[in-house]
Design an enzyme around this catalytic site. Sequence first.
Site, PDB file in Angstrom:
ATOM      1  N   LYS A  95       3.334   3.665  -4.331  1.00  0.00           N
ATOM      2  CA  LYS A  95       4.402   3.180  -3.257  1.00  0.00           C
ATOM      3  C   LYS A  95       5.551   3.413  -3.580  1.00  0.00           C
ATOM      4  O   LYS A  95       6.757   3.482  -2.891  1.00  0.00           O
ATOM      5  CB  LYS A  95       3.946   1.685  -3.304  1.00  0.00           C
ATOM      6  N   GLU A 117       8.352  -6.023   4.010  1.00  0.00           N
ATOM      7  CA  GLU A 117       6.931  -7.153   3.652  1.00  0.00           C
ATOM      8  C   GLU A 117       6.200  -6.768   2.714  1.00  0.00           C
ATOM      9  O   GLU A 117       6.052  -5.328   2.218  1.00  0.00           O
ATOM     10  CB  GLU A 117       6.195  -7.060   5.053  1.00  0.00           C
ATOM     11  N   SER A 383      -4.795   6.247  -6.171  1.00  0.00           N
ATOM     12  CA  SER A 383      -3.725   5.839  -5.711  1.00  0.00           C
ATOM     13  C   SER A 383      -2.735   4.781  -6.821  1.00  0.00           C
ATOM     14  O   SER A 383      -1.700   4.632  -6.575  1.00  0.00           O
ATOM     15  CB  SER A 383      -3.866   5.056  -4.441  1.00  0.00           C
TER      16      SER A 383
HETATM   17  C1  LIG Z   1      -0.725  -0.659  -1.213  1.00  0.00           C
HETATM   18  C2  LIG Z   1      -1.931   0.070  -1.770  1.00  0.00           C
HETATM   19  C3  LIG Z   1      -2.936   1.034  -0.927  1.00  0.00           C
HETATM   20  C4  LIG Z   1      -3.191   0.908   0.545  1.00  0.00           C
HETATM   21  O1  LIG Z   1      -1.880   1.478   1.135  1.00  0.00           O
HETATM   22  P1  LIG Z   1      -1.897   2.748   2.031  1.00  0.00           P
HETATM   23  O2  LIG Z   1      -0.559   2.479   2.632  1.00  0.00           O
HETATM   24  O3  LIG Z   1      -3.140   2.866   2.613  1.00  0.00           O
HETATM   25  O4  LIG Z   1      -1.905   3.968   0.871  1.00  0.00           O
HETATM   26  C5  LIG Z   1      -3.745   1.958  -1.682  1.00  0.00           C
HETATM   27  N1  LIG Z   1      -3.883   1.705  -3.134  1.00  0.00           N
HETATM   28  C6  LIG Z   1      -2.990   0.956  -3.583  1.00  0.00           C
HETATM   29  C7  LIG Z   1      -3.067   1.369  -5.311  1.00  0.00           C
HETATM   30  C8  LIG Z   1      -1.849   0.404  -3.240  1.00  0.00           C
HETATM   31  O5  LIG Z   1      -1.129  -0.589  -3.757  1.00  0.00           O
END
Ligand SMILES: *Cc1c(COP(=O)(O)O)cnc(C)c1O
Length: 401
Positions: A95, A117, A383
């Site tokens: 993010k 948000e 992620s």
């Molecule tokens: C917020 C988040 C997501 C989901 O958001 P996307 O916009 O689909 O990437 C996925 N993995 C993590 C670790 C997150 O913090």
Amino acid sequence: MADNQNANKNPDKNGFYGEYGGAYVPEMLYPNVKELQERYREIISSQDFRQEYTGLLNHYSGRPTPLYYASRLSEKYNTKIYLKREDLNHTGAHKINNAIGQMLVAKHLGKTKIIAETGAGQHGVATATVCAMAGLECTVYMGATDIKRQAPNVARMKMLGAKVIAATSGNQTLKDATNEAIRAWINSPEDTYYLIGSVVGPHPYPDMVARLQAIISAEIRIQVQQRHSSEFPTRIIACVGGGSNAAGAFYHFIDHKATELIAVEAAGLGTETAETAASLHVGKMGIIHGFKTYLMQTEDGQITEPYSISAGLDYPGIGPMFADLFDKNRITCLAVTDNEAMEAGLELARLEGIIPAIESAHALAALTKIDFKPDEMTVLNLSGRGDKDLDTYSNYLDKSN
Ligand SMILES: *Cc1c(COP(=O)(O)O)cnc(C)c1O
């Protein structure tokens, strides 16, 4: 395949990916959205911006993130699995790539206040972080339910100097926080920049956020080429909530059909139940938060409340790029239940010494649903890290013991 020939990573000039996307905004917001539409491409491709953005990604967030060969995981599935380590970014997830980029866009536009948000609080923390670093005022809207569930992230945002405002409508979760943020934007459009956390919202947000996250796939191509006969792996796997980490991991591969792209949705308790967040599996076309997409809704078009054990995947829609790529068969879409994700998260911890975010554990659980060949190369976008999810993991362990 003929029907994915025109699958597109870029929207048309009105922000449409095929039938999806667009900018359905109230008249009061039109000037703001229009200004952003007219300027974002020029800003993010300017040399000034590129220099600041790359500098902060490298020296503040710690990029490039490693592409790690997970040997014990690979052995288990009898193939080659590499993890793109977005979990090693500052603040623990992908993010921050987007937050850094949009903070710089806001500065280029001369805005002094940032609103955002947040659901689980990860985007709120990333935004509060970059605002502190850049000296910008930051207000984060968060559902009252999420404020209770995600107390550590609320404390982080406050410590970073952000104001956290509770959204008390609906289920008091992400969808309601987004409604609240849009309302606040309408009330002070001149000096305020709305920093959206995923590839959602009115045009140009989906495209802008995808471009800011595309650093992930730009790095993957270089890193794959260093270990493989080409820069194209067999497949890339990523979880999708709104779709920003997947958009980033897929971006530079979308036009290259040699690489299979697998998007993993949160099935919650199952796609056949009402407790799910798998928008592509169960949604129908509708409009939410300024764009057209696959949306979870009742027969008469009321948006239904999504459910997933993972707060970051708990959204009733999906980015318009994915709706279009799905229709055109350019992505394969899988769904993973809460329990499958929890098991996959525990497995990664024990096989590789990495505790993944529960969102990322959804991508890991997809490994059990794929037929691998030994010499294939799979890249999985990890992620985020699981520190924020320790309570959920330990409750799960207690229950299963
Ligand atoms: C917020 C988040 C997501 C989901 O958001 P996307 O916009 O689909 O990437 C996925 N993995 C993590 C670790 C997150 O913090």
